[in-house]
Design a protein around this motif. Structure first.
Motif, short mmCIF file in Angstrom:
data_model
loop_
_atom_site.label_atom_id
_atom_site.label_comp_id
_atom_site.label_asym_id
_atom_site.label_seq_id
_atom_site.Cartn_x
_atom_site.Cartn_y
_atom_site.Cartn_z
N LEU A 117 0.82 -1.21 0.00
CA LEU A 117 0.00 0.00 0.00
C LEU A 117 0.86 1.26 0.00
O LEU A 117 0.55 2.23 -0.68
CB LEU A 117 -0.93 0.00 1.22
N THR A 118 1.94 1.24 0.77
CA THR A 118 2.85 2.37 0.83
C THR A 118 4.23 1.94 0.35
O THR A 118 4.51 0.74 0.23
CB THR A 118 2.97 2.92 2.26
N LYS A 119 5.07 2.91 0.09
CA LYS A 119 6.43 2.60 -0.35
C LYS A 119 7.43 3.29 0.57
O LYS A 119 7.33 4.48 0.84
CB LYS A 119 6.67 3.06 -1.79
N PHE A 145 4.90 2.86 7.72
CA PHE A 145 6.16 2.22 7.34
C PHE A 145 5.97 0.71 7.26
O PHE A 145 6.41 0.07 6.30
CB PHE A 145 7.24 2.58 8.37
N VAL A 146 5.29 0.15 8.25
CA VAL A 146 5.02 -1.30 8.26
C VAL A 146 4.25 -1.72 7.02
O VAL A 146 4.49 -2.78 6.44
CB VAL A 146 4.26 -1.68 9.55
N SER A 180 11.51 7.73 4.49
CA SER A 180 10.18 8.33 4.38
C SER A 180 9.23 7.35 3.70
O SER A 180 9.65 6.37 3.08
CB SER A 180 10.25 9.64 3.60
N VAL A 181 7.93 7.66 3.80
CA VAL A 181 6.90 6.79 3.23
C VAL A 181 6.08 7.58 2.22
O VAL A 181 5.68 8.73 2.49
CB VAL A 181 5.98 6.23 4.34
N SER A 182 5.81 6.99 1.07
CA SER A 182 5.03 7.65 0.04
C SER A 182 3.96 6.68 -0.48
O SER A 182 4.02 5.47 -0.23
CB SER A 182 5.93 8.11 -1.12
N PRO A 183 2.96 7.16 -1.21
CA PRO A 183 1.91 6.29 -1.74
C PRO A 183 2.44 5.29 -2.77
O PRO A 183 3.39 5.59 -3.50
CB PRO A 183 0.93 7.27 -2.39
N LEU A 184 1.83 4.12 -2.82
CA LEU A 184 2.14 3.15 -3.87
C LEU A 184 0.83 2.57 -4.40
O LEU A 184 0.22 3.15 -5.29
CB LEU A 184 3.08 2.06 -3.36
N LEU A 185 0.35 1.48 -3.81
CA LEU A 185 -0.96 0.97 -4.23
C LEU A 185 -2.09 1.78 -3.62
O LEU A 185 -3.21 1.77 -4.12
CB LEU A 185 -1.09 -0.51 -3.86
N ALA A 186 -1.80 2.46 -2.55
CA ALA A 186 -2.76 3.41 -1.98
C ALA A 186 -2.41 4.81 -2.48
O ALA A 186 -1.28 5.24 -2.37
CB ALA A 186 -2.72 3.37 -0.46
N PRO A 229 16.91 1.56 4.58
CA PRO A 229 16.10 1.29 5.75
C PRO A 229 15.45 -0.08 5.70
O PRO A 229 15.11 -0.65 6.73
CB PRO A 229 15.05 2.40 5.72
N VAL A 230 15.25 -0.62 4.50
CA VAL A 230 14.80 -1.99 4.29
C VAL A 230 15.62 -2.59 3.15
O VAL A 230 16.20 -1.85 2.34
CB VAL A 230 13.29 -2.08 3.96
#
Length: 495
Positions: free
Chosen positions: A65-67, A158-159, A73-79, A483-484
């Motif tokens: 859902l997020t990237k 993030f999760v 940082s976290v940004s939109p992906l499938l959401a 970070p991952v």
């Protein structure tokens, strides 16, 4: 004699010496060969704990859902977007409408609910099963999903971008380990067991024009000397997280770029707390006091690491320095063993996976422990054996492993985790952490948790590694920090 007119009139079978040379050069630059130390045991990141799975498929075949970005940082992906309720427990995700799975099935809220319910199921093998068990996923409409978390989790978005949170297609989910089907820009083209995995750009991707790398080969090269040889020969374009020992010769070579990345990984001497005499905190403290962290970093990580005294890294929110709780002190280590009634020599087995940092670190730590009367028998195993014997069946005394997940402090609260650690004090503390929204209070509790783990000497906490990537100078888009563990192919291109 060749002139411009005769060249233009030549047949298509002859080589155009001038007019299409740039195009030919560019055509040879739409593929990339990456190398990895370990081969993944499968290609479904929800079915196994090995980080090598995500290194191949996360964001490439499967999406979330997020990237998570290189800077954390976290940004939109499938959401496309989301809203968070005032109590910080309810998340409303609005999904992209231009997405389908690689088998032609639609991506929608039902697929999200299926994925998360499957991850929480009693039969789930997802390593974050407990996280998903706390979630209630509801379908608001075809492209809106509501997720209610029992706990307050400031890191929830993030999760949702981690590999264990991938969205799978219900009909193909059971076979994803060997035939992965996702929504990402790449699909599996070939898997030569023991050698390589090949991904090819998926023509049905929602934005095919954005994908500049059309074919990617992941080669598996565990031997450090072979890693160097493959890079120098040009057989490999990039080696993320290469064995650091090879770095000096590449720094001075103009053909290559060397990227040193921070990480959220924790390299530890894992201790089986459920086994005698390791269930005695004095024995564990003796082991910790016998370890010279700086020497381990120099010898096993070639200096690319920062000492840690607990299961937390300096770049994480709420970090406190606990390296002074169990400092290097050989005489103190001997006294602790005597206090615990241990008659030396004490013989223990250290089970080591095939990664160079583990094998090199094992030899160093075995020599350090020998100085306090602990004789260590080194047992080298392959990755699949480590996962089954050590991680799953808990058949070990000691092991060296790097846990790369950013938010896995909760592993110490898992009653059946392979470490065998059980502490009611930690469990209660972790429950408070999960339900504390105020950052200052949460940071204080995280500090308390770190100090408790250090005092309990649950493990020999060694260092947080700095990952090194060696790559062709012309390859663009490599992550600066990690970070991952992912190799985001869609970001790569040739300059």
């Amino acid at each position: 004699m060749l002139n411009r007119r005769s060249l233009l009139a030549s047949s298509a079978a002859s080589l155009p010496l001038f007019t299409t040379w740039p195009a030919l050069a560019q055509a040879r630059k739409d593929s990339v060969t990456l190398a990895m130390t370990l081969e993944p045991p499968g290609l479904d990141p929800t079915a196994g704990a090995a980080s090598s799975i995500a290194e191949v498929v996360h964001y490439n075949v499967f999406e979330t859902l997020t990237k998570i970005n290189s800077d954390g940082s976290v940004s939109p992906l499938l959401a496309e977007s989301w809203e968070v309720s005032p109590d910080l427990k309810t998340y409303t995700f609005r999904l992209r409408k231009d997405v389908k799975f690689q088998n032609g099935e639609p991506f929608n809220a039902a697929a999200v609910k299926f994925s998360f319910d499957r991850a929480a199921d009693d039969k789930s093998t997802n390593k974050d099963k407990r996280t998903f068990a706390n979630l209630s996923t509801q379908i608001a409409d075809e492209h809106t999903v509501v997720i209610i978390n029992k706990d307050i989790d400031p890191d929830f978005l993030f999760v949702m971008g981690q590999a264990t949170s991938i969205i799978v297609e219900p009909k193909s989910a059971a076979t994803n380990a060997s035939k992965p089907v996702g929504t990402g820009p790449y699909m599996l083209a070939a898997w030569s067991k023991g050698a390589s995995v090949t991904l090819a750009a998926w023509p049905g991707f929602r934005a095919p024009q954005s994908i500049r790398i059309k074919r990617a080969v992941f080669r598996f090269i565990p031997d450090p000397a072979a890693q160097v040889a493959a890079l120098l020969a040009g057989d490999v374009d990039a080696f993320p997280r290469v064995t650091p020992r090879s770095v000096p010769q590449f720094k001075s070579n103009p053909r290559f770029q060397v990227v040193v990345s921070n990480s959220r990984a924790k390299t530890i001497l894992a201790i089986n707390n459920a086994r005698k005499p390791l269930n005695d905190v004095r024995v564990r403290r003796a082991i910790a006091a016998a370890i010279d962290r700086k020497a381990v970093i120099a010898g096993a990580a070639d200096g690319y690491g920062v000492p840690i005294g607990s299961y937390y890294v300096p770049t994480a929110f709420g970090y406190v320095d606990t390296t002074g709780i169990n400092p290097f002190d050989v005489e103190k280590a001997k006294a602790l063993l005597a206090e615990a009634g241990i008659k030396t020599p004490l013989t223990l087995t250290m089970t080591l996976p095939p990664t160079p940092y583990a094998r090199q670190g094992g030899e160093l730590i075995a020599a350090q422990l020998a100085k306090i009367g602990i004789q260590v028998r080194l047992q080298n195993v392959e990755w699949a054996q480590w996962l089954s014997g050590t991680y799953t069946n808990k058949n070990y005394d000691l092991s060296i492993i790097s846990h790369v997940e950013p938010f896995d402090l909760g592993n110490f609260a898992k009653p059946d985790y392979y470490w065998g650690y059980h502490s009611q004090e930690f469990n209660e503390l972790f429950e408070k952490i999960k339900h504390t929204p105020r950052p200052a209070d949460r940071a204080r509790l995280l500090g308390d948790a770190q100090r408790l783990l250090a005092r309990d000497s649950v493990h020999g906490f060694l260092y947080t590694p700095q990952w090194v990537t060696v790559a062709d100078k012309k390859l663009r888009g490599l992550w600066k920090d990690m970070p991952v563990f992912v190799n985001d192919l869609s970001a790569l291109s040739w300059g």
